[in-house]
Design a protein around this motif. Structure first.
Motif, short mmCIF file in Angstrom:
data_model
loop_
_atom_site.label_atom_id
_atom_site.label_comp_id
_atom_site.label_asym_id
_atom_site.label_seq_id
_atom_site.Cartn_x
_atom_site.Cartn_y
_atom_site.Cartn_z
N HIS A 87 0.85 -1.20 0.00
CA HIS A 87 0.00 0.00 0.00
C HIS A 87 0.89 1.25 0.00
N THR A 88 0.85 2.00 -1.09
CA THR A 88 1.71 3.18 -1.21
C THR A 88 1.49 4.16 -0.07
N ASN A 89 0.22 4.38 0.31
CA ASN A 89 -0.07 5.36 1.36
C ASN A 89 0.30 4.86 2.75
N LEU A 90 0.58 3.57 2.87
CA LEU A 90 0.96 2.99 4.16
C LEU A 90 2.41 2.52 4.16
N GLY A 91 3.20 3.01 3.21
CA GLY A 91 4.64 2.76 3.26
C GLY A 91 5.15 1.60 2.43
N ARG A 92 4.27 0.99 1.62
CA ARG A 92 4.66 -0.12 0.75
C ARG A 92 5.25 -1.29 1.53
N ALA A 93 6.38 -1.83 1.07
CA ALA A 93 6.88 -3.10 1.60
C ALA A 93 7.37 -2.98 3.04
N LEU A 94 6.99 -3.98 3.85
CA LEU A 94 7.60 -4.12 5.17
C LEU A 94 8.99 -4.69 5.00
N LEU A 95 9.93 -4.20 5.79
CA LEU A 95 11.31 -4.66 5.64
C LEU A 95 11.53 -5.97 6.40
N ALA A 96 12.41 -6.78 5.85
CA ALA A 96 12.81 -8.02 6.51
C ALA A 96 13.58 -7.69 7.78
N ASP A 97 13.57 -8.63 8.72
CA ASP A 97 14.30 -8.41 9.98
C ASP A 97 15.77 -8.09 9.72
N LEU A 294 10.24 -6.10 -5.08
CA LEU A 294 11.54 -6.50 -4.55
C LEU A 294 11.50 -6.63 -3.03
N GLY A 295 10.63 -5.85 -2.37
CA GLY A 295 10.42 -6.01 -0.93
C GLY A 295 11.41 -5.30 -0.03
N GLY A 296 12.08 -4.26 -0.55
CA GLY A 296 13.04 -3.54 0.26
C GLY A 296 12.59 -2.13 0.58
N PRO A 297 13.50 -1.25 1.00
CA PRO A 297 13.16 0.15 1.27
C PRO A 297 13.01 0.93 -0.04
N GLN A 298 12.49 2.14 0.05
CA GLN A 298 12.32 2.96 -1.14
C GLN A 298 13.66 3.18 -1.83
N ALA A 333 21.08 -5.75 2.81
CA ALA A 333 20.57 -6.90 3.55
C ALA A 333 19.41 -7.56 2.81
N THR A 334 18.56 -6.76 2.18
CA THR A 334 17.43 -7.32 1.42
C THR A 334 17.92 -8.10 0.22
N LEU A 335 18.87 -7.55 -0.51
CA LEU A 335 19.38 -8.23 -1.70
C LEU A 335 20.07 -9.54 -1.35
N ARG A 336 20.71 -9.60 -0.20
CA ARG A 336 21.38 -10.83 0.20
C ARG A 336 20.38 -11.98 0.39
N LEU A 337 19.16 -11.63 0.78
CA LEU A 337 18.14 -12.67 0.96
C LEU A 337 17.84 -13.39 -0.35
N TYR A 338 18.01 -12.71 -1.47
CA TYR A 338 17.72 -13.32 -2.77
C TYR A 338 18.75 -14.36 -3.18
N ASP A 340 19.31 -16.86 -1.44
CA ASP A 340 18.74 -18.11 -0.93
C ASP A 340 17.25 -18.12 -1.27
N PRO A 341 16.89 -18.29 -2.55
CA PRO A 341 15.49 -18.18 -2.97
C PRO A 341 14.58 -19.20 -2.32
N ASP A 342 15.12 -20.36 -1.88
CA ASP A 342 14.27 -21.38 -1.28
C ASP A 342 13.66 -20.91 0.05
N ARG A 343 14.32 -19.96 0.72
CA ARG A 343 13.79 -19.46 1.99
C ARG A 343 13.32 -18.01 1.89
N LEU A 344 13.20 -17.51 0.66
CA LEU A 344 12.86 -16.10 0.47
C LEU A 344 11.47 -15.78 1.02
N ALA A 345 10.50 -16.65 0.78
CA ALA A 345 9.13 -16.38 1.23
C ALA A 345 9.01 -16.37 2.75
N GLU A 346 9.92 -17.04 3.44
CA GLU A 346 9.91 -17.02 4.90
C GLU A 346 10.51 -15.73 5.43
N ARG A 347 11.50 -15.19 4.75
CA ARG A 347 12.29 -14.09 5.29
C ARG A 347 11.88 -12.71 4.78
#
Length: 467
Positions: A87-97, A294-298, A333-338, A340-347
């Motif tokens: 949601h663009t008005n709510l900040g788009r993607a939540l960041l991974a831990d 991509l799921g990262g920050p702006q 940190a977000t790009l490093r998650l990619y 390991d694509p097998d665990r991407l949906a978890e992280r």
């Protein structure tokens, strides 16, 4: 009345109350005294009217509460129950831990943002991401800026900024949120728009004819990620455009918009072209967002030919559009998650929420229904219901995700009552944002992961007298 005035405590007495001391400790002596003085003025007005006065502890508590409310950030967290994941008005993607932890670490200490530790001299901030991005996309080189709009602006200004012609299909002259229009950004970049084809059909011959004209600086292909034209349509593939551009000695730029680094089809989401595919198709430069699929920050990425990236980095505008150390750390940190694509949906939170099953969400709705019904009382009827979520931020605009949630109906059938409830939910300690549809306030639960916090938050409805 004189007796009433004598009963009004002094500023110092209220300040020495337990709540007054807590207020001074948290918000400072000066601000606390100023608020107490305002409250004592209200007490004097009450005394003149013969109203009941409050004791020092009650006044201190009021001062503390009002100071807390005034210091509460307008950027505080909310429960996104709109059904729109990005949601663009709510900040788009939540960041991974991992991204959050990296940004926090970068805030707490100096970092080698533009310092080459091996050489002991000034370095480039892009170096922190360049190898990662090139490895994930197959591009020769890469740079990063504030967002994808900035990436497009900087690219156009660098390659066509002095009236150079930019050839683009009429069917790709997009407008995205906030009235951002491709022709407008082209004008601001100093480029000259050359439209080809029609809204629904553009052919190879249209591009070929345009390339025979004077002053063509580049071909631009825009992925229509925020809308879709269907029916009697025709578009020219990027591979064909790449051959035309190469023969004419003209760069081909592909704006993917909400670009993705992986094939979403493996998680049951309709596939979008990946950045690697766009590079492999022969595009000289590819631009895309960091905070959508991509799921990262702006951020906005530009990847492609090394010589063109070097020219972009020499543009004085690059400094004005660069990202700071916090986003640089979160992006890395977000790009490093990619890797390991097998665990991407978890992280990766964005992907985790997009791939959440309807059955899981429906079970959550059934668990929450009694607690929400109790919190709202007899003025509202609460039922578990199926609904449909969307990805958001212009990505896959026609694709809906089967979801579930709670449908809140006013027992009096009044739309005004529903609006009042929606307003009350937005004024909770953690605002709850849903959507009104079909005479109900729908709370789509796809993005709700902390159900205990959500239930506890509803206590604020009665505590604050919101309903």
């Amino acid at each position: 009345m004189n007796e009433s005035f004598r009963a009004i405590p002094s500023v110092d007495t209220v300040l020495r109350s337990s709540a007054g001391q807590a207020a001074a400790e948290r918000f400072g002596h000066g601000e606390t005294i100023a608020r107490i003085r305002d409250l004592l003025e209200e007490e004097r007005a009450a005394a003149r009217q013969g109203s009941r006065l409050r004791d020092p502890e009650a006044l201190g508590a009021l001062a503390l509460g009002e100071l807390e409310a005034g210091w509460r950030s307008s950027l505080g967290p909310v429960f996104n129950l709109t059904g729109t994941v990005l949601h663009t008005n709510l900040g788009r993607a939540l960041l991974a831990d991992a991204a959050v932890e990296a940004a926090v670490a970068a805030m707490r200490a100096p970092v080698a943002l533009e310092y080459d530790l091996d050489a002991g001299r000034r370095g480039e901030r892009d170096d922190h991401l360049r190898a990662l991005i090139c490895d994930l996309t197959g591009a020769e080189d890469a740079t990063v800026v504030n967002n994808n709009a900035a990436a497009v602006l900087l690219t156009l200004n660098t390659l066509a900024g002095h009236g150079g012609g930019v050839v683009v299909s009429r069917g790709e002259l997009v407008e995205i949120g906030g009235a951002f229009r491709m022709p407008d950004i082209m004008a601001q970049a100093g480029a000259r728009l050359i439209e080809v084809g029609t809204t629904n059909r553009t052919h190879e011959k249209d591009y070929r004819a345009a390339l025979e004209g004077e002053g063509v600086a580049l071909l631009l292909k825009v992925h229509t990620s925020n809308y879709r034209i269907e029916g009697f349509t025709s578009a020219v593939a990027a591979t064909t455009l790449a051959k035309l551009a190469r023969a004419a000695g003209t760069p081909l730029v592909n704006d993917l918009g909400s670009g993705t680094l992986v094939d979403l089809a493996r998680w049951g989401i309709r596939r979008e072209p990946t950045v690697r595919e766009a590079v492999a198709e022969g595009c000289d430069l590819v631009t895309f967002s960091g905070d959508k699929l991509l799921g990262g920050p702006q951020a906005g990425f530009i990847v492609g030919r090394r010589d063109l990236i070097a020219a972009i980095n020499r543009n004085p505008m690059k400094r004005a559009l660069r990202v700071d150390k916090l986003r640089m750390a979160a992006l890395e940190a977000t790009l490093r998650l990619y890797r390991d694509p097998d665990r991407l949906a978890e992280r990766l939170p964005a992907l985790r929420l997009l791939t959440r099953s309807r059955d899981e969400i429906a079970a959550l709705a059934r668990r929450l229904q009694p607690a929400v019904a109790t919190a709202l009382g007899p003025a509202y009827r609460v039922s578990a219901a199926d609904c449909a979520s969307q990805i958001g931020s212009g990505a896959l605009p026609l694709d809906m995700l089967a979801s579930a949630g709670l449908a809140l109906h006013a027992t009096d059938g009044s739309g005004t009552t529903l609006e009042r409830l929606a307003s009350a939910l937005r004024r909770l300690p953690v605002p709850v944002i849903g959507r009104i549809a079909d005479n109900a306030l729908v709370l789509d639960l796809r993005c709700l992961e902390d159900e205990a916090a959500f239930i506890a938050n509803l206590d604020g409805l009665s505590d604050a007298g919101l309903i």
